[in-house]
Design a protein around this motif. Structure first.
Motif, PDB file in Angstrom:
ATOM      1  N   UNK A   1      12.361  -1.168   3.877  1.00  0.00           N
ATOM      2  CA  UNK A   1      12.796  -0.083   4.679  1.00  0.00           C
ATOM      3  C   UNK A   1      14.056   0.557   4.409  1.00  0.00           C
ATOM      4  N   UNK A   2      14.811  -0.188   3.064  1.00  0.00           N
ATOM      5  CA  UNK A   2      15.995   0.347   2.903  1.00  0.00           C
ATOM      6  C   UNK A   2      15.839   1.747   2.059  1.00  0.00           C
ATOM      7  N   UNK A   3      16.860   2.474   2.233  1.00  0.00           N
ATOM      8  CA  UNK A   3      16.986   3.862   1.366  1.00  0.00           C
ATOM      9  C   UNK A   3      17.197   3.381  -0.100  1.00  0.00           C
TER      10      UNK A   3
ATOM     11  N   UNK B   1       3.765   2.034  -7.976  1.00  0.00           N
ATOM     12  CA  UNK B   1       4.653   0.822  -7.624  1.00  0.00           C
ATOM     13  C   UNK B   1       5.964   0.757  -8.088  1.00  0.00           C
ATOM     14  N   UNK B   2       6.492   1.172  -9.182  1.00  0.00           N
ATOM     15  CA  UNK B   2       7.728   0.825  -9.523  1.00  0.00           C
ATOM     16  C   UNK B   2       8.530   1.747  -8.687  1.00  0.00           C
ATOM     17  N   UNK B   3       8.209   3.218  -8.136  1.00  0.00           N
ATOM     18  CA  UNK B   3       8.844   4.049  -7.312  1.00  0.00           C
ATOM     19  C   UNK B   3       8.891   3.235  -6.056  1.00  0.00           C
ATOM     20  N   UNK B   4       7.788   2.654  -5.585  1.00  0.00           N
ATOM     21  CA  UNK B   4       7.915   1.936  -4.155  1.00  0.00           C
ATOM     22  C   UNK B   4       9.080   0.886  -4.266  1.00  0.00           C
ATOM     23  N   UNK B   5       9.157   0.266  -5.397  1.00  0.00           N
ATOM     24  CA  UNK B   5      10.116  -0.873  -5.494  1.00  0.00           C
ATOM     25  C   UNK B   5      11.455  -0.307  -5.352  1.00  0.00           C
TER      26      UNK B   5
ATOM     27  N   UNK C   1       0.823  -1.405   0.017  1.00  0.00           N
ATOM     28  CA  UNK C   1      -0.101   0.159   0.030  1.00  0.00           C
ATOM     29  C   UNK C   1       0.931   1.330   0.058  1.00  0.00           C
ATOM     30  N   UNK C   2       0.544   2.388  -0.570  1.00  0.00           N
ATOM     31  CA  UNK C   2       1.056   3.636  -0.827  1.00  0.00           C
ATOM     32  C   UNK C   2       0.194   4.580  -0.988  1.00  0.00           C
ATOM     33  N   UNK C   3       0.740   5.782  -0.368  1.00  0.00           N
ATOM     34  CA  UNK C   3      -0.342   6.951  -0.237  1.00  0.00           C
ATOM     35  C   UNK C   3       0.294   8.336  -0.830  1.00  0.00           C
ATOM     36  N   UNK C   4      -0.430   8.923  -1.362  1.00  0.00           N
ATOM     37  CA  UNK C   4      -0.130  10.508  -1.478  1.00  0.00           C
ATOM     38  C   UNK C   4      -0.901  11.171  -0.454  1.00  0.00           C
ATOM     39  N   UNK C   5      -0.097  11.767   0.587  1.00  0.00           N
ATOM     40  CA  UNK C   5      -1.209  12.349   1.660  1.00  0.00           C
ATOM     41  C   UNK C   5      -2.296  11.343   2.454  1.00  0.00           C
ATOM     42  N   UNK C   6      -3.345  11.794   2.328  1.00  0.00           N
ATOM     43  CA  UNK C   6      -4.443  10.735   2.826  1.00  0.00           C
ATOM     44  C   UNK C   6      -4.988  10.003   1.876  1.00  0.00           C
ATOM     45  N   UNK C   7      -4.498  10.193   0.558  1.00  0.00           N
ATOM     46  CA  UNK C   7      -5.205   9.511  -0.716  1.00  0.00           C
ATOM     47  C   UNK C   7      -4.212   8.149  -0.870  1.00  0.00           C
ATOM     48  N   UNK C   8      -4.860   6.969  -0.750  1.00  0.00           N
ATOM     49  CA  UNK C   8      -4.264   5.907  -1.173  1.00  0.00           C
ATOM     50  C   UNK C   8      -4.142   5.605  -2.551  1.00  0.00           C
TER      51      UNK C   8
ATOM     52  N   UNK D   1      12.238   2.397  -4.270  1.00  0.00           N
ATOM     53  CA  UNK D   1      12.437   3.401  -2.748  1.00  0.00           C
ATOM     54  C   UNK D   1      12.434   4.789  -2.786  1.00  0.00           C
ATOM     55  N   UNK D   2      11.926   5.425  -3.929  1.00  0.00           N
ATOM     56  CA  UNK D   2      11.761   6.810  -3.776  1.00  0.00           C
ATOM     57  C   UNK D   2      10.331   7.283  -3.626  1.00  0.00           C
ATOM     58  N   UNK D   3       9.463   6.216  -3.364  1.00  0.00           N
ATOM     59  CA  UNK D   3       8.112   6.472  -3.076  1.00  0.00           C
ATOM     60  C   UNK D   3       7.926   5.623  -1.601  1.00  0.00           C
TER      61      UNK D   3
END
Ligand SMILES: Nc1ncnc2c1ncn2[C@@H]1O[C@H](COP(=O)(O)OP(=O)(O)OP(=O)(O)O)[C@@H](O)[C@H]1O
Ligand SMILES: [Mg+2]
Length: 233
Positions: free
Chosen positions: A67-69, A43-47, A8-15, A49-51
């Motif tokens: 949790x890695x940078x 999704x790509x940015x979460x993988x 799961x990933x959010x922008x502010x309060x919007x998932x 690590x920039x999101x």
């Protein structure tokens, strides 16, 4: 190789991602298709690590990495080609490529540049030109080359065909296939679903932050719903 579990990933309060699970096996090309705003880039940015992620796990080669940078994920072997290329336009092609290796110590630039120039000879011809003077297709090649300079085992590609003429789309996706032959694993995001599935082993369809279909690329290409929604046939 990569396992994304219930992310799961959010922008502010919007998932934006509501619990996405995706797997990529070593040696595969996996295509992620979906309309505008589906959550592919998130999704790509979460993988990479920039999101930030708010829940779920990302496991790369048996190691949890959520949790890695970002730079540590690059060092582990994950490199991203961002949406819109994001080159350093005033500086030369070759310097853009060298910047791709910034996380690596003691880099032998020549040994790293050679395979990139072999894959995209036009980058060698234009190596002293400012990146901003390249054509769209050449800039995409440069963005891919820069990611390769990080020495990845998993390449994340965000819409490499965007804005390119069909002949260039073919060239870029042909290069992705050649990279697969060298042993690279690829997670490819595309709105151009037919082209992306044509070179993929497997695919996932993302709609409004959820995976709504997945399977062998050939199965997805033949799927009635996928054809109607994404292939326009
Ligand atoms: N920086 C941001 N701030 C707020 N919301 C965002 C931001 N970036 C994306 N979103 C929202 O998150 C959702 C997913 O966007 P994302 O960019 O991941 O989609 P996408 O599938 O990559 O779309 P596209 O095909 O247009 O690139 C969309 O609803 C989008 O509006
Ligand atoms: Mg996107």
């Amino acid at each position: 190789m990569l396992s994304v579990e219930d992310l799961k990933s959010c922008y502010g309060r919007i998932e934006a991602l509501h619990g996405v699970s995706v797997e990529v096996r070593a040696g595969e090309i996996v295509s992620l298709i979906g309309a505008n705003g589906a959550g592919k880039t998130t999704l790509l940015r979460a993988i990479s690590g920039v999101q930030a992620v708010s829940a779920g796990r990302i496991v790369f080669e048996d190691r949890p990495i959520e949790a890695l940078a970002a730079h540590k994920r690059v060092a582990l072997g994950i490199a991203q080609v961002p949406e819109g290329r994001q080159l350093f336009e005033p500086i030369s092609v070759e310097d853009n490529l060298k910047l791709g290796a910034w996380t690596r110590r003691d880099v032998d630039f020549k040994a790293e540049l050679d395979p990139v120039y072999e894959l995209f000879p036009v980058l060698f011809q234009r190596r002293h030109a400012a990146a901003g003077t390249l054509s769209g297709g050449q800039q995409q090649m440069l963005a891919i080359g820069r990611a390769l300079m990080a020495g990845p085992r998993l390449l994340l590609l965000d819409e490499p065909s965007m804005g390119l003429a069909p002949i260039l789309v073919e060239q870029i996706l042909g290069a992705v296939q050649r990279l697969k032959q060298t042993g690279l694993t690829v997670l490819l995001v595309e709105q151009n679903a037919s082209a992306a599935l044509a070179i993929a082993d497997r695919g996932y369809v993302v709609e409004t932050g959820r995976v709504v279909a997945s399977g062998a690329a050939a199965e997805l290409l033949a799927d009635k719903r996928v054809r109607a929604a994404y292939l326009g046939v």
